[in-house]
Design an enzyme around this catalytic site. Structure first.
Site, PDB file in Angstrom:
ATOM      1  N   GLU A 264      46.413  32.249 -39.855  1.00 40.81           N
ATOM      2  CA  GLU A 264      45.472  31.376 -40.541  1.00 40.81           C
ATOM      3  C   GLU A 264      45.027  32.107 -41.787  1.00 40.81           C
ATOM      4  O   GLU A 264      44.451  33.197 -41.708  1.00 40.81           O
ATOM      5  CB  GLU A 264      44.258  31.136 -39.623  1.00 40.81           C
ATOM      6  CG  GLU A 264      43.888  29.694 -39.464  1.00 40.81           C
ATOM      7  CD  GLU A 264      42.674  29.543 -38.590  1.00 40.81           C
ATOM      8  OE1 GLU A 264      42.865  29.275 -37.396  1.00 40.81           O
ATOM      9  OE2 GLU A 264      41.546  29.725 -39.089  1.00 40.81           O
TER      10      GLU A 264
ATOM     11  N   ASP B 176      30.735  29.116 -42.545  1.00 43.21           N
ATOM     12  CA  ASP B 176      31.051  30.501 -42.218  1.00 43.21           C
ATOM     13  C   ASP B 176      29.821  31.374 -42.124  1.00 43.21           C
ATOM     14  O   ASP B 176      28.860  31.209 -42.879  1.00 43.21           O
ATOM     15  CB  ASP B 176      32.017  31.073 -43.268  1.00 43.21           C
ATOM     16  CG  ASP B 176      33.420  30.540 -43.076  1.00 43.21           C
ATOM     17  OD1 ASP B 176      33.980  30.758 -41.978  1.00 43.21           O
ATOM     18  OD2 ASP B 176      33.951  29.884 -43.987  1.00 43.21           O
TER      19      ASP B 176
END
Lengths: 267, 400
Positions: free
Chosen positions: A49, A60
């Site tokens: 990823e 995040d």
């Protein structure tokens, strides 16, 4: 069949769970990214990823926010990330690459142009955190018509009706976010995850990956026992952050070896 | 009759708006949308809201004919909608009361907010104190420095103020951090967004709660002068005070609606916060699609404005729509022009305006000059300037 589907089929035949490490492209410096990708593969990554740096990474936690900031200092944006994938592909034509990022860099290029360029770079899947299926119909069509898998997130708050909606749009695999929160939080409840993954499997034949909150061999092993793929992000980025130019690759290799052994021991 | 009927059921204003959020928030937004749908026309809810606006905020806010200013400028008559006289000193309280009443009905004991200038943070902390809700306010660390008095006010009101150190350390980063909190604490937390941005239903809901400004203004203008103004002028950062006064006027013909963005150091320098005036590209940020200041890679670029409340790279999606359908016009005013208008209003009318509102005042002066004495420009004086005295003193090299 896409590379992602091929990879999952092969793993299933071997009775194995995929290990998918996440790194942010351009972190700590763009010169390292392709080398890091090869190191990940050499040490057990079944897929990678690759995070696309973004100025406002709302989903995040602080670890991946800092990775984005480091990459952006070197002006690594979506165009540079696609170039890195191209370079990686010069010597690796088998490991699936999944881009993970936010909608705006894609919007800046446009859905069709992005799909063309991702195909040209030989990208296999795309996770767009802030594109829920209701808002990205055209984008999904553009990806799927080029055999690129749109990978969607499912969360602890996603009800059964939405799981149906999402798995109908998704291909490659679905990614179950194992906790309510941002990336890198540390409160993974394996029993709850196990129950949710079992319930998702009743609604789709797509492989189910699990990520957010997997930070060591123990959580990786426990997750591997119930999922088709284990995604490790913040822990990977922390290791990169704590390394210097000399020990970067060896530190990442050591972490991968540990995680790979744990994932393989789960089944 | 209201002919204008936006947004659609999914929160789209044409190509703008929508719900661009991480999956974890989708259910929370759906719950909020359903609850707002249930209560927006509920007489008991609306009566409670109206009671608080009257007795807690002090509404209706008056309209004031700034006669000396009008004479000095020489042109159209300038009228001010005095949102600066509201409790807490700005229009922001209109919206926080509405959302906090919803939070209570939804059984959420904790509210969070983002703030730029601190006005929305203060307004949230205020209503949280009054309703006994826990309150956490995210504020860019740059803004914490620029707006110290408001930080102290929030603390006095019992709120926790969290300085945000990521990104440009301003309003957009505070919004990111509030979103991260919400995604983590979605079970017990209501996110009170302060502007007409964010994912659906926020742009619509915040507009509706702020529409009291325009609804009052329409009645008050009829009472005062027997007609509606020729132009309505309001500053635009995210755009909540502008949407609040524009919305009831959208269907009224011959009333120009003019949004004033922050031109910062000048449009030509790139150091501004005026995505509409600059014809910035369309993009996705903070849950909606709108015009956004960004680079070729789609990363958001840093904005500049002397006024923290306008220092935002995007703009509410309904403003983007009103621009495209040409119902509203958007212009920009520099830091220097806003400062001049700030001093002008202080000295001419005895009113200290917020630096945000000073942008609207500066454009109103320019516009009024081009109009005749029997024409009317209505300015939304969205807030008072007490919070800005440190910034103004610093620009004049004065130590307080």
């Amino acid at each position: 069949m896409s590379r992602i589907q091929t990879a999952f089929t092969a793993l299933k035949q071997q009775g194995k769970t995929a290990l998918i490490p996440y790194i942010t492209a351009g972190d700590p410096h763009p010169k390292h990214t392709v080398n890091l990708m090869h190191t990940l593969v050499k040490h057990g990554a079944d897929m990678i990823e690759l995070g696309v740096p973004f100025s406002d990474p709302m989903a995040d936690g602080p670890v991946i926010q800092r990775a984005s900031e480091r990459a952006l200092l070197h002006k690594v944006g979506l165009t540079a990330v696609l170039e890195m994938v191209k370079t990686f592909r010069e010597t690796n034509q088998t490991t699936p690459i999944i881009l993970m990022g936010y909608a705006n860099p894609i919007e800046a290029i446009g859905a069709t142009a992005f799909a063309d360029r991702a195909k040209a770079a030989d990208v296999d899947g795309v996770i767009t955190v802030d594109y829920p299926p209701e808002e990205c119909g055209e984008f999904v069509r553009q990806l799927r018509s080029r055999d690129i898998d749109p990978v969607f997130l499912l969360s602890p708050t996603t009800d059964q009706k939405r799981v149906d909606l999402i798995v109908n749009q998704a291909s490659g695999f679905v990614y179950y976010v194992s906790l309510k929160g941002v990336t890198g939080a540390a409160n993974l409840d394996i029993a709850e995850v196990s129950q949710r993954v079992a319930s998702i499997r009743k609604q789709t034949n797509l492989p189910v990956g699990v990520g957010f909150g997997i930070r060591d061999a123990a959580t990786a092993k426990a997750t591997a026992a119930i999922a088709d793929a284990v995604v490790v992000g913040s822990r990977m980025v922390q290791t990169i952050e704590a390394s210097n130019d000399d020990n970067l690759l060896s530190n990442v290799a050591a972490l991968m070896d540990e995680l790979k052994a744990a994932v393989d021991a789960a089944k | 009759m209201q002919l204008y009927d936006m947004p659609d059921a999914r929160g789209h204003f044409g190509q703008f708006g929508g719900t661009f959020v991480a999956e974890t928030l989708v259910e929370a937004l759906e719950e909020l949308r359903a609850m707002y749908e249930k209560y927006r026309h509920d007489p008991v809810f609306l009566a409670e809201y109206a009671y608080d606006l009257k007795h807690f905020v002090g509404r209706p806010s008056p309209i004031y004919h700034a006669k000396r200013l009008s004479d000095k400028v020489g042109g159209a008559q300038i009228y001010l909608k005095r949102e600066d006289l509201n409790h807490t000193g700005a229009h922001k309280i209109n919206n926080t009361i509405g959302q906090a009443l919803l939070a209570k009905r939804m059984g959420k004991p904790r509210v969070i907010a983002e703030t730029g200038a601190g006005q929305h943070g203060v307004a949230t902390a205020t209503i949280a104190a009054r309703l006994g809700l826990e309150c956490v306010v995210y504020m860019g660390s740059e803004d914490v420095k620029r707006q110290a008095p408001n930080v102290f006010r929030m603390k006095l009101l019992g709120a926790t103020v969290v300085p945000v150190e990521s990104g440009s350390k301003t309003l957009k980063d505070a919004l990111n951090e509030a979103m991260r909190d919400w995604v983590t604490n979605v079970h017990n937390t209501f996110y009170i967004i302060g502007t007409v941005a964010g994912p659906h239903p926020y742009p619509m809901m915040v507009r509706d709660f702020q529409a009291v400004i325009g609804i009052e203004a329409k009645e008050q203008m009829m009472e005062m002068v027997g007609r509606q103004p020729d132009a309505v002028v309001a500053c635009v950062g995210g755009g909540s005070n502008a949407m609040g006064i524009f919305y009831p006027y959208i269907d009224v013909p011959n009333v120009r609606l003019i949004g004033v963005e922050a031109a910062g150091l000048g449009m030509e320098t790139g150091k501004h916060a005026a995505p509409l005036t600059a014809n910035s590209p369309v993009g996705v940020l903070h849950g909606n699609r709108t015009y956004l200041m960004q680079d070729a890679d789609g990363n958001i670029i840093e904005t500049h404005s002397v006024s923290a409340g306008l220092d935002y790279p995007g703009v509410g999606p309904e403003h983007a729509w009103l621009k495209d359908i040409k119902r509203a016009e958007y212009v920009a005013i520099t830091d220097d022009e806003a400062m001049a208008a700030f001093h002008n209003l202080c000295r001419t009318e005895g009113i200290i305006p917020a630096l945000e509102s000073s942008h609207a005042l500066a454009y109103a002066e320019k516009l009024a000059k081009t109009m005749s004495k029997d024409q009317i420009v209505l300015v939304n004086l969205s807030g008072r300037g007490d919070k800005d005295i440190n910034t103004v003193a610093k620009l004049a090299n004065i130590t307080l």
